[in-house]
Design a protein around this motif. Structure first.
Motif, PDB file in Angstrom:
ATOM      1  N   MET A 392      -2.042   4.826  -6.668  1.00 11.92           N
ATOM      2  CA  MET A 392      -2.927   4.242  -7.665  1.00 11.92           C
ATOM      3  C   MET A 392      -3.388   5.264  -8.703  1.00 11.92           C
ATOM      4  O   MET A 392      -3.697   4.911  -9.830  1.00 11.92           O
ATOM      5  CB  MET A 392      -4.150   3.612  -6.984  1.00 11.92           C
ATOM      6  N   ASP A 393      -3.449   6.537  -8.304  1.00 13.05           N
ATOM      7  CA  ASP A 393      -3.823   7.584  -9.256  1.00 13.05           C
ATOM      8  C   ASP A 393      -3.232   8.897  -8.766  1.00 13.05           C
ATOM      9  O   ASP A 393      -2.544   8.953  -7.742  1.00 13.05           O
ATOM     10  CB  ASP A 393      -5.346   7.678  -9.427  1.00 13.05           C
ATOM     11  N   MET A 444     -12.002  -2.131  -8.558  1.00 11.01           N
ATOM     12  CA  MET A 444     -10.893  -2.160  -9.511  1.00 11.01           C
ATOM     13  C   MET A 444      -9.779  -3.070  -8.996  1.00 11.01           C
ATOM     14  O   MET A 444      -9.334  -2.955  -7.857  1.00 11.01           O
ATOM     15  CB  MET A 444     -10.341  -0.756  -9.730  1.00 11.01           C
ATOM     16  N   ARG A 446      -5.866  -4.190  -9.543  1.00  9.26           N
ATOM     17  CA  ARG A 446      -4.593  -3.783 -10.135  1.00  9.26           C
ATOM     18  C   ARG A 446      -3.535  -4.807  -9.766  1.00  9.26           C
ATOM     19  O   ARG A 446      -3.541  -5.364  -8.664  1.00  9.26           O
ATOM     20  CB  ARG A 446      -4.170  -2.404  -9.642  1.00  9.26           C
ATOM     21  N   HIS A 448       0.749  -5.133  -9.821  1.00 10.41           N
ATOM     22  CA  HIS A 448       2.037  -4.475 -10.025  1.00 10.41           C
ATOM     23  C   HIS A 448       3.148  -5.510 -10.069  1.00 10.41           C
ATOM     24  O   HIS A 448       3.123  -6.496  -9.320  1.00 10.41           O
ATOM     25  CB  HIS A 448       2.323  -3.475  -8.905  1.00 10.41           C
ATOM     26  N   GLU A 455       2.702  -0.918 -13.000  1.00  6.22           N
ATOM     27  CA  GLU A 455       1.377  -1.532 -13.079  1.00  6.22           C
ATOM     28  C   GLU A 455       1.274  -2.337 -14.371  1.00  6.22           C
ATOM     29  O   GLU A 455       1.461  -1.793 -15.463  1.00  6.22           O
ATOM     30  CB  GLU A 455       0.302  -0.451 -13.039  1.00  6.22           C
ATOM     31  N   GLN A 457      -1.434  -4.746 -14.816  1.00  7.33           N
ATOM     32  CA  GLN A 457      -2.833  -5.050 -15.090  1.00  7.33           C
ATOM     33  C   GLN A 457      -3.729  -4.080 -14.325  1.00  7.33           C
ATOM     34  O   GLN A 457      -3.434  -3.698 -13.185  1.00  7.33           O
ATOM     35  CB  GLN A 457      -3.196  -6.484 -14.661  1.00  7.33           C
ATOM     36  N   LYS A 458      -4.799  -3.673 -14.964  1.00  5.36           N
ATOM     37  CA  LYS A 458      -5.826  -2.858 -14.324  1.00  5.36           C
ATOM     38  C   LYS A 458      -7.164  -3.277 -14.906  1.00  5.36           C
ATOM     39  O   LYS A 458      -7.419  -3.065 -16.094  1.00  5.36           O
ATOM     40  CB  LYS A 458      -5.565  -1.367 -14.553  1.00  5.36           C
TER      41      LYS A 458
END
Length: 699
Positions: A392-393, A444, A446, A448, A455, A457-458
């Motif tokens: 995710m990050d 949050m 997300r 995919h 990804e 949408q976030k």
């Protein structure tokens, strides 16, 4: 309570006298946090490690597993093979923990010792297999020597320091413990021990540590072969030490690492597990440096791109200066096959292949002869099972276990729980298999695209963690995504219009634990309420309006809808499963959802046919019930933390459970259960769907 109506071809509940209704088939994950939780049988090559309350026996050559389930349902903290490989000794944590001996070939317990109070830090067989030594947690402070075949303690004593490792001498005459400012040699006086009617005090002599007396000696191994009179230790600060036969710290070398964690010694090699993915090899003869083994994948790597277990995996490794690697926390060596197994603190297990030992000991480029392959991660047993890893990050901190990095301990810090960590809280796949939605602990959302794994949408959807995600069923004609959170809100999003907001629902007064679509939208929460809502057409699109509101006297933790969409099963704090009629919101029946009298139901899940419902309880047990009669057909255990998710596979052959212990268990269902579910599925396919699943509910 009134039982649910049964279809004409209803199959009677599974026979109570049938054996092996559910068996553990595979374990994905590992809970070894140090060298006391990893062992290798030098005869068979089996590698043993804990996964919650289960010991996994892995054959690396065939990539096959066998399992020993701890019937006490306590977490396995330490293990060790006997020298002949016939037996395995385990230690555990919890109230009145036991030291248990298991016959490996039969996977059955043959002996038990219950003398420790809080937990067992480390265990070891004597090389002659007559004795077992066990060391308790720091607050236990006891060392026991056990003549295990007679089920008697022959010697015992207290330790004043935290002990994390133990090793027997090759001749079984003494053993050595290591810990915080602690290296101690314990001698067995066999004549006195055998004649004594009660345990005699263990004779212990402290190692002469000299200027290194303030170090944490995190692992110890007695020498073998020509170095049988030497004892090797490593310190958490990164020193490899050798004690001579007079217990004096004779020499040491700098491992050139910030933290050292694990030690493994054979006649020809010493392996040291260090920080940042490093494992260094030395010669026992003179502590001469031989090589540094290849590091594992760096944190943030998608390990799923490896498809062949024995193919080169150089693409997993990085030359980037900024790459961060997991620490090596446990190492064990198989001298027969020359395979070194390494556990890292990202819950991965590598097995390094080496050439014959003459090449190892004489060739200066030993590192080039080692070829590691990825066997186990926190999500998959081997790469060909793993389709993709999505990060995710770029923050890799949460990808590794941090407890024990300095203190090197299996004992958890008070108040340290998974809730303090960031990460994904819930996931859901769209019915067409195109999108994967995920919600994290910060609210949050997300989405995919599963074809490209990108990804798309976030969105900062909630102010608190997202507890549930649910796509609408395709039979409704709607393509919606509902997100529910601890912030008491439900957001309804249009999956066809870039997940734009359709409606926000705020009826709940506390955390929302589950939301489901069944033509209607149903939600339940910690406010003990269930809301039933019907969909209506408006000028602005679709709008959900409350049709029924039900309040119970117990917290509602989870809910699932059976395939006909007529009934919803709700798991409750009082361990009951309550079945509600979706069309009128009334409770139809209820029955106990756990075989024990402790804990609360946390998860409920119906199988694809609606024949059975599986539950997980806060006591860590899993049960399967006949959906209509409430008869329990199976119970399972093995996880050491609460089960956070359960799911039947679409082919009705397996039940998958995931837990806070970081492990995934794959349970194989009995053929009779599978057959019963498939027969029910055939009936459902022959019967047209009726409301509330069809589009006639859209008003």
């Amino acid at each position: 309570a009134e039982n649910l109506p049964k279809p004409s071809n209803y199959t009677a509940p599974f026979p109570e006298n049938c054996l092996k209704v559910v068996t553990l088939e595979r374990v994905l994950g590992i809970t070894a946090s140090g060298n006391s939780g990893l062992a290798c049988d030098p005869h068979s090559g089996l590698v043993a490690y804990p996964a919650g309350c289960v010991v996994v026996l892995l054959n690396p050559k065939k990539n096959r597993q066998h399992h020993i389930l701890n019937t006490s349902r306590k977490t396995i903290t330490a293990l060790s093979f006997s020298s002949d490989g016939k037996y395995l000794v385990t230690g555990e944590s919890g109230h009145l923990p036991a030291v248990r001996v298991w016959e490996v070939c039969e996977f059955r317990q043959v002996a038990e010792l219950q003398e420790h109070k809080y937990g067992v830090s480390c265990v070891a067989f004597s090389p002659n297999s007559k004795y077992i030594v066990s060391v308790g947690y720091q607050h236990d402070m006891m060392v026991h020597v056990w003549a295990w075949k007679k089920n008697t303690i022959i010697a015992a004593n207290k330790v004043s320091s935290k002990v994390t490792a133990v090793s027997f001498s090759e001749d079984s005459s003494y053993f050595v413990t290591a810990g915080n400012r602690h290296v101690k040699f314990w001698y067995l006086d066999h004549s006195k021990s055998i004649e004594a009617s009660a345990p005699v005090p263990l004779l212990g002599r402290s190692g002469l540590l000299g200027e290194l007396r303030n170090n944490f000696f995190c692992d110890v191994a007695c020498g073998r072969g020509s170095k049988a009179e030497s004892t090797f230790c490593i310190t958490s600060s990164g020193l490899l030490c050798e004690f001579n036969p007079k217990r004096m710290l004779d020499k040491w070398v700098d491992l050139r690492t910030s933290v050292a964690r694990a030690l493994c010694v054979s006649e020809e090699l010493i392996f040291c597990g260090c920080a940042d993915g490093m494992v260094r090899a030395f010669s026992p003869a003179d502590l001469g440096f031989i090589c540094t083994l290849p590091r594992p994948h760096h944190l943030g790597t998608d390990v799923s791109i490896t498809h062949d277990l024995f193919s080169p995996i150089s693409h997993l490794f990085s030359n980037k200066m900024s790459a961060r690697y997991p620490d090596s926390v446990a190492v064990t060596y198989d001298p027969a096959s020359h395979w070194l197994s390494c556990v890292y603190n990202d819950h991965s297990l590598y097995v390094h292949l080496s050439p014959s030992l003459p090449l190892v000991s004489s060739h200066p480029s030993f590192v080039h002869y080692l070829r590691p392959f990825f066997l186990l991660s926190s999500t998959s047993l081997n790469p060909q099972d793993l389709l993709k890893v999505l990060y995710m990050d770029e923050n890799t901190t949460a990808l590794v276990e941090t407890e024990g990095s300095v203190s090197v301990s299996t004992e958890k810090t008070d108040g340290q729980t998974a809730e303090t960590r960031t990460g994904i809280r819930t996931i859901c796949v769209s019915p067409d298999g195109k999108h994967l939605a995920s919600g994290d602990r910060n609210g949050m959302l997300r989405v995919h695209d599963l074809s490209s794994m990108t990804e798309i949408q976030k969105v900062e959807a909630h102010d608190s963690e997202i507890l549930c995600l649910e796509y609408s069923k395709p039979e409704t004609g709607l393509k919606l995504l509902a997100t529910a959170s601890r912030d008491r809100l439900i957001h309804v999003l249009d999956a066809e219009k870039d997940y734009g907001l359709v409606q926000t629902l705020d009826e709940h007064s506390s955390s929302i634990t589950a939301v489901r679509f069944a033509g209607e939208m149903i939600s339940c929460g910690a406010d003990k309420s269930i809301y039933f809502r019907t969909a209506h057409r408006t000028d602005g699109g679709t709008e959900f309006r409350r049709s029924h509101h039900v309040v119970r006297k117990t917290t509602l933790y989870d809910m699932d809808v059976e395939p006909s969409c007529k009934y919803a099963a709700v798991g409750c704090q009082d361990r009951c499963i309550r079945i509600f009629n979706i069309s009128n919101g009334k409770q139809k029946t209820f029955y106990k959802g756990s075989q024990t009298e402790d804990g609360s139901l946390l998860k409920v899940q119906t199988d694809p046919s609606g024949q059975y419902v599986a539950t997980s309880c806060s006591d860590k047990n899993i049960s399967i019930f006949d959906f209509r009669s409430g008869v329990c057909v199976a119970t399972m255990f093995g996880h050491s933390e609460i089960v956070t998710g359960i799911k039947f596979t679409n082919n009705c052959k397996h039940l998958i459970s995931v837990s806070g212990d970081s492990c995934i268990f794959v349970w194989r269902l009995a053929p009779e259960l599978t057959m019963s579910m498939r027969e029910r599925l055939s009936q459902l396919r022959r019967t047209p769907l009726t409301p509330p699943c069809n589009t006639s509910t859209l008003r």
